[in-house]
Write an enzyme that holds these catalytic residues in place. Structure first.
Site, PDB file in Angstrom:
ATOM      1  N   ASP A  29      12.827   8.559 -23.466  1.00  0.00           N
ATOM      2  CA  ASP A  29      13.226   8.837 -24.846  1.00  0.00           C
ATOM      3  C   ASP A  29      13.109   7.627 -25.767  1.00  0.00           C
ATOM      4  O   ASP A  29      12.569   7.706 -26.864  1.00  0.00           O
ATOM      5  CB  ASP A  29      14.622   9.449 -24.906  1.00  0.00           C
ATOM      6  CG  ASP A  29      15.729   8.514 -24.441  1.00  0.00           C
ATOM      7  OD1 ASP A  29      15.461   7.603 -23.620  1.00  0.00           O
ATOM      8  OD2 ASP A  29      16.875   8.696 -24.892  1.00  0.00           O
ATOM      9  N   THR A  30      13.594   6.476 -25.314  1.00  0.00           N
ATOM     10  CA  THR A  30      13.563   5.292 -26.180  1.00  0.00           C
ATOM     11  C   THR A  30      12.154   4.713 -26.298  1.00  0.00           C
ATOM     12  O   THR A  30      11.767   4.233 -27.368  1.00  0.00           O
ATOM     13  CB  THR A  30      14.524   4.215 -25.650  1.00  0.00           C
ATOM     14  OG1 THR A  30      14.261   3.995 -24.254  1.00  0.00           O
ATOM     15  CG2 THR A  30      15.975   4.642 -25.834  1.00  0.00           C
ATOM     16  N   ARG A 108      15.036   8.466 -10.106  1.00  0.00           N
ATOM     17  CA  ARG A 108      15.199   7.228 -10.867  1.00  0.00           C
ATOM     18  C   ARG A 108      16.358   6.360 -10.388  1.00  0.00           C
ATOM     19  O   ARG A 108      16.701   5.362 -11.053  1.00  0.00           O
ATOM     20  CB  ARG A 108      15.411   7.576 -12.346  1.00  0.00           C
ATOM     21  CG  ARG A 108      16.779   8.145 -12.623  1.00  0.00           C
ATOM     22  CD  ARG A 108      16.965   8.870 -13.918  1.00  0.00           C
ATOM     23  NE  ARG A 108      16.422   8.277 -15.098  1.00  0.00           N
ATOM     24  CZ  ARG A 108      16.386   8.905 -16.290  1.00  0.00           C
ATOM     25  NH1 ARG A 108      16.844  10.135 -16.382  1.00  0.00           N
ATOM     26  NH2 ARG A 108      15.883   8.312 -17.344  1.00  0.00           N
ATOM     27  N   GLY A 268      12.784  15.139 -30.564  1.00  0.00           N
ATOM     28  CA  GLY A 268      13.810  14.259 -31.102  1.00  0.00           C
ATOM     29  C   GLY A 268      13.405  12.802 -31.096  1.00  0.00           C
ATOM     30  O   GLY A 268      13.725  12.047 -32.021  1.00  0.00           O
ATOM     31  N   ASP A 269      12.668  12.379 -30.069  1.00  0.00           N
ATOM     32  CA  ASP A 269      12.227  10.990 -29.969  1.00  0.00           C
ATOM     33  C   ASP A 269      11.248  10.651 -31.086  1.00  0.00           C
ATOM     34  O   ASP A 269      11.329   9.580 -31.700  1.00  0.00           O
ATOM     35  CB  ASP A 269      11.546  10.734 -28.627  1.00  0.00           C
ATOM     36  CG  ASP A 269      12.384  11.188 -27.444  1.00  0.00           C
ATOM     37  OD1 ASP A 269      13.622  11.249 -27.584  1.00  0.00           O
ATOM     38  OD2 ASP A 269      11.802  11.481 -26.385  1.00  0.00           O
TER      39      ASP A 269
END
Length: 318
Positions: A29-30, A108, A268-269
């Site tokens: 996302d980031t 992860r 959204g990202d």
């Protein structure tokens, strides 16, 4: 010149059907937001130049090096990406239905980014963050950390804010990332995060799921009451609701409907990246939302978290 540091995790992405055709790339996302922010910065004049630094930890393996090289090709500063020789990047699989909605599977637990704050060189990161104009994190940035590291990050962000660094946060709630899906734990950390946030870029569905908000206006009011000055509540195809306590106003910024949705993975990202590229260049909240909406509208018409740059060039003209 503006400097923004985006803290988070990037993983290897597999996109397709299990035991069928798979497309391999990378995302998170980031990192997605950083890419779209960097692309948007190409519109800005020299006086409004923005340096986008990604803050994370990666392995020393060829996949890690390959991803970092591709971030650099996107214009992202990777000086604050630390190397962990004992770990390799996380992996996620996106499965899409016929409507473009997605489900995720993650591997992860041993991701280098999960142990970023324990890296022996993290003190260098801390010093660099004091020189930033803005630091951006997401709910995933918080969720992947061990408990004590999460508290350390919240303390660090609060210290940075007191030093004049603007803190931006997207709640981006993923229940599976929190231990036993303990909503009490999520609320505790999110409340602390909002109390040190200047600019919130949140999705109403996430906020409703966590807090039980009945309307986007409820979300706006709750975040203002926690001390967030500028709030953008993303509403998908309905655009977004904006509130700014410095001007004591709120309003809706509509978006242009998209007829064919292919993949909502990075909606959204990409909004965040488009928004921040305008906002950091001096654009108003409304202008920033317009660019974010437009970019997200383009991205969801393509497959994958990071779409070809040629497809997003037209959006940077907003």
């Amino acid at each position: 010149m503006k400097n923004i540091a985006i803290i988070g995790e990037c993983m290897i992405e597999l996109n397709g059907k299990p035991f069928g055709a798979m497309h391999q790339t990378f995302g998170g996302d980031t990192l997605n937001a950083a890419v779209y922010l960097s692309r948007g910065c190409e519109l800005n004049t020299e006086e409004q130049a923005i340096t986008v630094s990604y803050v994370s930890a990666m392995g020393a393996d060829p996949l890690s090096e390959g991803m970092i090289a591709r971030w650099q090709q996107e214009g992202i500063n990777t000086d604050l990406v630390l190397h962990d020789e004992n770990r390799t990047p996380g992996l996620y699989l996106i499965q899409l239905d016929d409507q473009g909605e997605r489900t995720f599977l993650y591997w992860r637990n041993q991701s280098p980014a999960r142990y970023l704050l324990r890296h022996p060189d993290f003190n260098r990161i801390e010093q660099s963050l004091t020189k930033m104009d803005m630091v951006f994190v997401s709910g995933i940035s918080l969720a992947i950390l061990p408990d004590e590291d999460r508290s350390k990050l919240l303390t660090l962000l609060a210290d940075l804010r007191r030093q004049g660094v603007e803190v931006s946060f997207d709640s981006n709630y993923r229940p599976a990332l929190w231990p036993n899906d303990e909503l009490r734990t999520v609320k505790e950390h999110y409340k602390a995060m909002y109390q040190t946030t200047d600019l919130a870029l949140v999705t109403f569905d996430d906020e409703q799921l966590i807090w039980g908000d009945k309307t986007p206006e409820d979300t706006l009011t709750r975040l203002h009451n926690l001390g967030v000055t500028k709030v953008v509540v993303k509403l998908g195809e309905k655009g977004c609701l904006v509130g700014d306590t410095t001007h004591d106003n709120s309003y809706t910024v509509p978006t242009i409907p998209v007829e064919t949705v292919i993949d909502t993975t990075s909606a959204g990202d990409s909004f965040n990246g488009g928004f921040l590229s305008c906002y950091l260049a001096g654009g108003s909240l409304e202008q920033s939302c317009q660019r974010g909406n437009a970019l997200a509208g383009v991205v969801i018409q393509h497959r994958g978290a990071i779409i070809p740059k040629s497809a997003t060039d037209v959006v940077t003209q907003i």
